[in-house]
Motif scaffolding. Sequence first.
Motif, PDB file in Angstrom:
ATOM      1  N   PHE A  76      53.195  51.730  13.966  1.00  0.00           N
ATOM      2  CA  PHE A  76      52.325  50.896  15.494  1.00  0.00           C
ATOM      3  C   PHE A  76      51.081  50.690  14.181  1.00  0.00           C
ATOM      4  CE2 PHE A  76      55.521  53.380  17.406  1.00  0.00           C
ATOM      5  CZ  PHE A  76      56.298  52.672  17.871  1.00  0.00           C
ATOM      6  N   VAL A  77      50.288  49.415  14.551  1.00  0.00           N
ATOM      7  CA  VAL A  77      49.244  49.642  13.775  1.00  0.00           C
ATOM      8  C   VAL A  77      48.261  48.893  14.765  1.00  0.00           C
ATOM      9  CG1 VAL A  77      47.820  48.624  12.050  1.00  0.00           C
ATOM     10  CG2 VAL A  77      49.809  48.856  11.785  1.00  0.00           C
ATOM     11  N   ALA A  78      47.667  49.841  15.277  1.00  0.00           N
ATOM     12  CA  ALA A  78      46.320  49.005  16.065  1.00  0.00           C
ATOM     13  C   ALA A  78      45.272  48.495  15.677  1.00  0.00           C
ATOM     14  CB  ALA A  78      45.798  50.384  17.061  1.00  0.00           C
ATOM     15  N   LEU A 105      57.677  46.922  13.033  1.00  0.00           N
ATOM     16  CA  LEU A 105      56.106  46.852  12.814  1.00  0.00           C
ATOM     17  C   LEU A 105      55.586  46.246  13.452  1.00  0.00           C
ATOM     18  CD1 LEU A 105      54.159  47.398  11.132  1.00  0.00           C
ATOM     19  CD2 LEU A 105      54.151  44.960   9.868  1.00  0.00           C
ATOM     20  N   LEU A 106      54.730  47.358  14.486  1.00  0.00           N
ATOM     21  CA  LEU A 106      54.142  46.450  15.869  1.00  0.00           C
ATOM     22  C   LEU A 106      52.769  46.576  15.570  1.00  0.00           C
ATOM     23  CD1 LEU A 106      56.527  47.809  17.681  1.00  0.00           C
ATOM     24  CD2 LEU A 106      56.512  45.611  17.498  1.00  0.00           C
ATOM     25  N   GLY A 107      52.092  45.316  16.069  1.00  0.00           N
ATOM     26  CA  GLY A 107      50.312  45.589  16.371  1.00  0.00           C
ATOM     27  C   GLY A 107      50.583  45.802  17.818  1.00  0.00           C
ATOM     28  N   VAL A 108      49.401  46.681  18.057  1.00  0.00           N
ATOM     29  CA  VAL A 108      49.133  47.544  19.532  1.00  0.00           C
ATOM     30  C   VAL A 108      47.442  47.733  19.516  1.00  0.00           C
ATOM     31  CG1 VAL A 108      51.202  48.843  19.404  1.00  0.00           C
ATOM     32  CG2 VAL A 108      49.289  49.330  18.672  1.00  0.00           C
ATOM     33  N   SER A 109      47.527  47.574  21.130  1.00  0.00           N
ATOM     34  CA  SER A 109      45.728  48.079  21.515  1.00  0.00           C
ATOM     35  C   SER A 109      45.102  49.502  21.138  1.00  0.00           C
ATOM     36  CB  SER A 109      45.715  47.569  22.674  1.00  0.00           C
ATOM     37  OG  SER A 109      46.013  46.171  23.016  1.00  0.00           O
ATOM     38  N   VAL A 118      47.568  54.306  12.984  1.00  0.00           N
ATOM     39  CA  VAL A 118      48.818  54.493  12.500  1.00  0.00           C
ATOM     40  C   VAL A 118      49.828  55.056  13.262  1.00  0.00           C
ATOM     41  CG1 VAL A 118      50.324  54.303  11.244  1.00  0.00           C
ATOM     42  CG2 VAL A 118      47.824  53.254  10.452  1.00  0.00           C
ATOM     43  N   GLU A 119      50.940  54.964  13.633  1.00  0.00           N
ATOM     44  CA  GLU A 119      52.204  55.849  13.914  1.00  0.00           C
ATOM     45  C   GLU A 119      53.185  55.445  13.505  1.00  0.00           C
ATOM     46  OE1 GLU A 119      51.063  57.715  17.316  1.00  0.00           O
ATOM     47  OE2 GLU A 119      53.239  57.530  18.894  1.00  0.00           O
ATOM     48  N   ILE A 120      53.882  55.687  13.824  1.00  0.00           N
ATOM     49  CA  ILE A 120      55.118  56.237  13.141  1.00  0.00           C
ATOM     50  C   ILE A 120      56.457  57.358  13.481  1.00  0.00           C
ATOM     51  CG2 ILE A 120      56.798  55.647  10.317  1.00  0.00           C
ATOM     52  CD1 ILE A 120      53.993  55.498   9.108  1.00  0.00           C
TER      53      ILE A 120
END
Length: 128
Positions: A76-78, A105-109, A118-120
Amino acid sequence: MSPVQINGPENGHTRSATVAPGSLVFTAGAAPIDADGATVAPGDVSAQTRQCMANLKVALAETGASLADVAKVTVFVAEHLQADLVVAWDVVTAEFGDHKPAGSLLGVSVLAYDDQLVEIEAVAAIPS
């Protein structure tokens, strides 16, 4: 020997992974925090991804697993730029080396900690 069989990769992306009978490990999201709970490297996607991977390795080791046992990884990438997602993914794939688990691979708010980008999280399989 890892119980994870990688199906693919095709065009650099693994389509799926199959695991042999054994135990599954589901990690919580590994955040870019240090031993004191502080967010590491505010504003730096690459450095935060490296810290997340270090924390993920610790969480896996606590269960007897390693990166080689990971069947699925979610990053997750903000950030607002797609390029920042690629930066994070490049760090993740470098950490896995020749092992290529299925991944998302996700773009998050926003993420949980102040300055966190970042979170994995991962699913690993430990042989029975």
